[in-house]
Scaffold this active site. Structure first.
Site, PDB file in Angstrom:
ATOM      1  N   SER A   1      22.313  19.772  -5.829  1.00 61.78           N
ATOM      2  CA  SER A   1      23.499  19.545  -5.013  1.00 61.78           C
ATOM      3  C   SER A   1      23.245  18.376  -4.061  1.00 61.78           C
ATOM      4  CB  SER A   1      23.883  20.843  -4.285  1.00 61.78           C
ATOM      5  OG  SER A   1      25.183  20.769  -3.784  1.00 61.78           O
TER       6      SER A   1
ATOM      7  N   GLU B   1      26.791  17.187 -12.764  1.00 60.56           N
ATOM      8  CA  GLU B   1      27.460  18.458 -12.486  1.00 60.56           C
ATOM      9  C   GLU B   1      28.219  18.298 -11.179  1.00 60.56           C
ATOM     10  OE1 GLU B   1      26.802  20.729  -9.773  1.00 60.56           O
ATOM     11  OE2 GLU B   1      25.303  19.416  -8.891  1.00 60.56           O
TER      12      GLU B   1
ATOM     13  N   HIS C   1      26.457  24.440 -10.113  1.00 53.97           N
ATOM     14  CA  HIS C   1      26.620  25.477  -9.087  1.00 53.97           C
ATOM     15  C   HIS C   1      26.975  26.803  -9.760  1.00 53.97           C
ATOM     16  CE1 HIS C   1      26.621  21.889  -6.626  1.00 53.97           C
ATOM     17  NE2 HIS C   1      26.535  22.643  -5.543  1.00 53.97           N
TER      18      HIS C   1
END
Length: 322
Positions: free
Chosen positions: A105, A206, A276
């Site tokens: 992330s 992602e 996630h």
């Protein structure tokens, strides 16, 4: 399992869920690991885990810890604003000595900056709170992949391509640099000294909470900047946590994928178990990989001396997402 030294630190947002932090530490200790918690791991300043200087110092301590794994407590936001202050030489030395830096992330900013500045590899993978401290417990595949990393066994990963996805056949790709991570964070580094200039790479992406039109806009940015034309393949992980709008009228994530395939020559693979979501494989950012597809099975394979993961021997429990 060999007992490993795991250093927990917080380079991004403040830890808001203390129970998740405690559960994560307890899980790692229950596996027999020695868990060292950075002195500022639970610090808070505004939305951050301490002010900028505090978080830079935490990264320096993680690099100096001699740990087998330096594990980020969580993502959020915070690394982009301290990229100028990270002690890159110390981080690269730590990686060279065998420390695997693991996170995802917001951690993408750190990973890409380390790759751009030093060429050293880090690992995209779980975080302490979101994965090891998950209320439902850590996902089995994620835990198995993490075990492979700490034991020095991990040499690759594989997954089943989505049934609906028709991928044109392509020759196996050999010796490419694997890089990428969170799409929004990656795009935010374009045009900066912290954006790696990777040619003939395998780019994996992602994101969370981004509508397909926003994903398409970011992919367009990468295409128009010439980044996608330099890749041998683009691998899409999980894009989750968004809501379709009433006026999408059939515009969806698959629309974005099909458009991307029509615009670039490189194959675009989907379904990578990373993002996630609970099931995460670990991926060496900056590692040299081979990529192949056999039927509906995709494989990414790397050498055994990547990003702090050393002393590897062949070992595999491939099957679903690992």
């Amino acid at each position: 399992m060999n007992k490993k030294h795991i250093y927990i630190y917080s380079p991004s947002s403040a830890v808001r869920e203390k129970p998740a932090f405690r559960r994560g530490v307890a899980w790692l200790r229950a596996q027999g690991h020695e868990v060292e918690i950075d002195e500022a791991a639970l610090s808070a300043h505004q939305r951050f885990a301490g002010d900028d200087a505090t978080r830079i110092a935490a990264i320096a301590r993680a690099a100096a810890s001699g740990a087998d794994v330096a594990l980020a407590s969580r993502g959020g936001y915070g690394l982009t604003r301290i990229l100028d202050g990270i002690p890159y030489k110390a981080v690269a030395k730590a990686i060279d000595r065998g420390t695997a830096f693991v996170g995802m992330s917001d951690f993408t900013a750190f990973q890409l900056a380390v790759l751009a500045r030093t060429g050293a590899a880090t690992w995209s993978g779980p975080t302490l709170c979101g994965d090891f401290g998950a209320e439902a417990g850590i996902d089995e595949i994620t835990a198995a992949c993490f075990d492979d990393l700490v034991e020095g066994y991990g040499e690759g990963t594989g997954w089943r391509l989505p049934a609906r996805d028709e991928l044109p056949s392509f020759k196996p790709i050999r010796g490419a640099t694997l890089w990428g991570g969170n799409l929004a964070v990656l795009c935010s580094l374009l045009g900066t000294p912290y954006f790696p200039q990777v040619d003939k790479g395998v780019l994996f992406l992602e994101d969370v909470g981004e509508h397909p039109y926003r994903i398409e806009r970011m992919l367009e940015q990468l295409r128009l900047a010439g980044v996608l034309a330099r890749q041998k393949a683009v691998v899409l992980g999980q894009f989750t946590g968004y809501r379709a709008a009433p006026h999408d009228r059939g515009f969806k994530l698959q629309t974005v994928v099909e458009r991307l395939r029509s615009q670039i020559k490189a194959p675009v693979l989907t379904g990578l178990p990373f993002g996630h979501v609970p099931t995460k494989v670990l991926l060496p950012v900056g590692g040299t990989v081979d990529l192949a597809v056999e039927g509906k099975e995709a494989f990414v394979v790397w050498g055994h001396d990547v990003g702090g993961s050393r002393h590897a021997a062949p070992h595999d429990h491939h099957g679903h997402a690992h």
